[in-house]
Scaffold this motif. Structure first.
Motif, PDB file in Angstrom:
ATOM      1  N   PRO A  13       0.797  -1.233   0.000  1.00  0.00           N
ATOM      2  CA  PRO A  13       0.000   0.000   0.000  1.00  0.00           C
ATOM      3  C   PRO A  13       0.830   1.284   0.000  1.00  0.00           C
ATOM      4  O   PRO A  13       0.612   2.161  -0.829  1.00  0.00           O
ATOM      5  N   GLY A  14       1.759   1.411   0.943  1.00  0.00           N
ATOM      6  CA  GLY A  14       2.441   2.695   1.089  1.00  0.00           C
ATOM      7  C   GLY A  14       3.945   2.571   1.216  1.00  0.00           C
ATOM      8  O   GLY A  14       4.504   1.480   1.336  1.00  0.00           O
ATOM      9  N   ILE A  15       4.580   3.719   1.249  1.00  0.00           N
ATOM     10  CA  ILE A  15       6.036   3.796   1.210  1.00  0.00           C
ATOM     11  C   ILE A  15       6.694   3.172   2.447  1.00  0.00           C
ATOM     12  O   ILE A  15       7.760   2.579   2.343  1.00  0.00           O
ATOM     13  N   LYS A  16       6.052   3.279   3.610  1.00  0.00           N
ATOM     14  CA  LYS A  16       6.641   2.691   4.812  1.00  0.00           C
ATOM     15  C   LYS A  16       6.532   1.169   4.831  1.00  0.00           C
ATOM     16  O   LYS A  16       7.141   0.521   5.673  1.00  0.00           O
ATOM     17  N   GLY A  53       4.187  12.115  -1.434  1.00  0.00           N
ATOM     18  CA  GLY A  53       3.456  13.340  -1.727  1.00  0.00           C
ATOM     19  C   GLY A  53       4.240  14.571  -1.297  1.00  0.00           C
ATOM     20  O   GLY A  53       5.351  14.478  -0.773  1.00  0.00           O
ATOM     21  N   PRO A  54       3.652  15.751  -1.481  1.00  0.00           N
ATOM     22  CA  PRO A  54       4.369  17.006  -1.245  1.00  0.00           C
ATOM     23  C   PRO A  54       4.304  17.541   0.187  1.00  0.00           C
ATOM     24  O   PRO A  54       4.995  18.492   0.514  1.00  0.00           O
ATOM     25  N   THR A  55       3.500  16.918   1.053  1.00  0.00           N
ATOM     26  CA  THR A  55       3.322  17.477   2.396  1.00  0.00           C
ATOM     27  C   THR A  55       4.467  17.072   3.324  1.00  0.00           C
ATOM     28  O   THR A  55       5.225  16.145   3.049  1.00  0.00           O
ATOM     29  N   LYS A  56       4.533  17.768   4.449  1.00  0.00           N
ATOM     30  CA  LYS A  56       5.574  17.492   5.436  1.00  0.00           C
ATOM     31  C   LYS A  56       5.503  16.045   5.925  1.00  0.00           C
ATOM     32  O   LYS A  56       6.535  15.377   6.052  1.00  0.00           O
ATOM     33  N   ILE A  57       4.303  15.534   6.173  1.00  0.00           N
ATOM     34  CA  ILE A  57       4.163  14.160   6.656  1.00  0.00           C
ATOM     35  C   ILE A  57       4.601  13.162   5.586  1.00  0.00           C
ATOM     36  O   ILE A  57       5.203  12.132   5.888  1.00  0.00           O
ATOM     37  N   ASP A  58       4.324  13.456   4.314  1.00  0.00           N
ATOM     38  CA  ASP A  58       4.770  12.581   3.225  1.00  0.00           C
ATOM     39  C   ASP A  58       6.296  12.503   3.188  1.00  0.00           C
ATOM     40  O   ASP A  58       6.876  11.436   3.012  1.00  0.00           O
ATOM     41  N   LYS A  59       6.931  13.644   3.340  1.00  0.00           N
ATOM     42  CA  LYS A  59       8.402  13.682   3.312  1.00  0.00           C
ATOM     43  C   LYS A  59       8.983  12.938   4.517  1.00  0.00           C
ATOM     44  O   LYS A  59       9.995  12.254   4.407  1.00  0.00           O
ATOM     45  N   ALA A  61       8.665   9.269   3.825  1.00  0.00           N
ATOM     46  CA  ALA A  61       9.681   8.868   2.841  1.00  0.00           C
ATOM     47  C   ALA A  61      11.039   8.708   3.511  1.00  0.00           C
ATOM     48  O   ALA A  61      11.776   7.756   3.232  1.00  0.00           O
ATOM     49  N   HIS A  62      11.362   9.624   4.414  1.00  0.00           N
ATOM     50  CA  HIS A  62      12.632   9.537   5.138  1.00  0.00           C
ATOM     51  C   HIS A  62      12.669   8.277   6.002  1.00  0.00           C
ATOM     52  O   HIS A  62      13.673   7.556   6.030  1.00  0.00           O
ATOM     53  N   GLU A  63      11.581   8.007   6.692  1.00  0.00           N
ATOM     54  CA  GLU A  63      11.514   6.801   7.521  1.00  0.00           C
ATOM     55  C   GLU A  63      11.628   5.542   6.671  1.00  0.00           C
ATOM     56  O   GLU A  63      12.327   4.590   7.032  1.00  0.00           O
ATOM     57  N   ALA A  64      10.977   5.540   5.521  1.00  0.00           N
ATOM     58  CA  ALA A  64      11.070   4.397   4.611  1.00  0.00           C
ATOM     59  C   ALA A  64      12.503   4.225   4.108  1.00  0.00           C
ATOM     60  O   ALA A  64      13.012   3.104   4.032  1.00  0.00           O
ATOM     61  N   GLU A  86      16.860   2.341  -4.023  1.00  0.00           N
ATOM     62  CA  GLU A  86      15.718   3.191  -3.679  1.00  0.00           C
ATOM     63  C   GLU A  86      15.433   4.122  -4.848  1.00  0.00           C
ATOM     64  O   GLU A  86      16.302   4.886  -5.264  1.00  0.00           O
ATOM     65  N   VAL A  87      14.230   4.039  -5.376  1.00  0.00           N
ATOM     66  CA  VAL A  87      13.835   4.871  -6.508  1.00  0.00           C
ATOM     67  C   VAL A  87      12.584   5.644  -6.100  1.00  0.00           C
ATOM     68  O   VAL A  87      11.466   5.177  -6.272  1.00  0.00           O
ATOM     69  N   PHE A  88      12.811   6.806  -5.524  1.00  0.00           N
ATOM     70  CA  PHE A  88      11.712   7.646  -5.074  1.00  0.00           C
ATOM     71  C   PHE A  88      11.597   8.857  -6.000  1.00  0.00           C
ATOM     72  O   PHE A  88      12.608   9.441  -6.397  1.00  0.00           O
ATOM     73  N   VAL A  89      10.384   9.228  -6.313  1.00  0.00           N
ATOM     74  CA  VAL A  89      10.091  10.459  -7.044  1.00  0.00           C
ATOM     75  C   VAL A  89       9.102  11.233  -6.178  1.00  0.00           C
ATOM     76  O   VAL A  89       7.988  10.765  -5.943  1.00  0.00           O
ATOM     77  N   HIS A  90       9.537  12.377  -5.691  1.00  0.00           N
ATOM     78  CA  HIS A  90       8.668  13.202  -4.858  1.00  0.00           C
ATOM     79  C   HIS A  90       7.720  13.991  -5.759  1.00  0.00           C
ATOM     80  O   HIS A  90       8.146  14.565  -6.764  1.00  0.00           O
ATOM     81  N   GLU A  91       6.449  14.008  -5.392  1.00  0.00           N
ATOM     82  CA  GLU A  91       5.446  14.662  -6.228  1.00  0.00           C
ATOM     83  C   GLU A  91       5.749  16.131  -6.499  1.00  0.00           C
ATOM     84  O   GLU A  91       5.352  16.661  -7.529  1.00  0.00           O
TER      85      GLU A  91
END
Length: 153
Positions: A39-42, A67-73, A76-79, A96-101
């Motif tokens: 489901p999600g990045i974590k 996503g672009p919000t603080k919680i999304d970032k 992503a860092h935790e993941a 790790e292949v992340f693309v930030h919105e």
């Protein structure tokens, strides 16, 4: 035969895993690809670890689109930290292949970025598995995945 794990999320807005799989199949033979979608990045770290430990993958790619919000970032860092820990626990590379919105404002440009980054990281995976000397020759060359290379100093 090398086993390649591909792990992605339903949260992402673009199917980067399919682009990477296509790229790998175009440029590598004797590869078995095992895909695992969460489901999600974590959820990526444990999924990648399972691909390594339970499926015997030689290397894994982890795709996420925070996503672009603080919680999304933050997520992503935790993941990312979890992916590093999974690598250390298994002694296996996880790309790790992340693309930030918010890397691109225009949705068409964001889609192009995600496509390019996935394919270019798939090329890195091929080099790591089959052409390590080529990877060494590219050291310090300012390569960027999905964006123009910046070149060496």
């Amino acid at each position: 035969m090398k086993k390649v794990g591909i792990c992605d999320t339903t949260f992402a807005r673009y199917d980067m895993a399919s682009a990477a799989i296509d790229e790998i199949k175009k440029h590598a033979t004797n590869v078995k690809i095992i895909r695992y979608t969460v489901p999600g990045i974590k959820d990526l770290p444990v999924a990648c670890k399972k691909l390594i430990e339970e499926e015997g993958c030689d290397i894994v790619m982890a795709f996420g689109m925070p996503g672009p919000t603080k919680i999304d970032k933050m997520c992503a860092h935790e993941a990312s930290l979890g992916l590093i820990q999974a690598q250390l626990m298994t002694n296996t590379h996880i790309l790790e292949v992340f693309v930030h919105e918010d890397e691109e404002v225009n949705p068409k440009e964001l889609k192009l970025l995600a496509e390019r980054r996935a394919r270019e990281h798939a090329q890195n995976l091929i080099k790591m598995l089959f052409k390590p000397k080529k990877m060494i020759r590219e050291a310090g060359m300012g390569k960027r995945e999905g964006k123009p290379d910046v070149g060496p100093l």
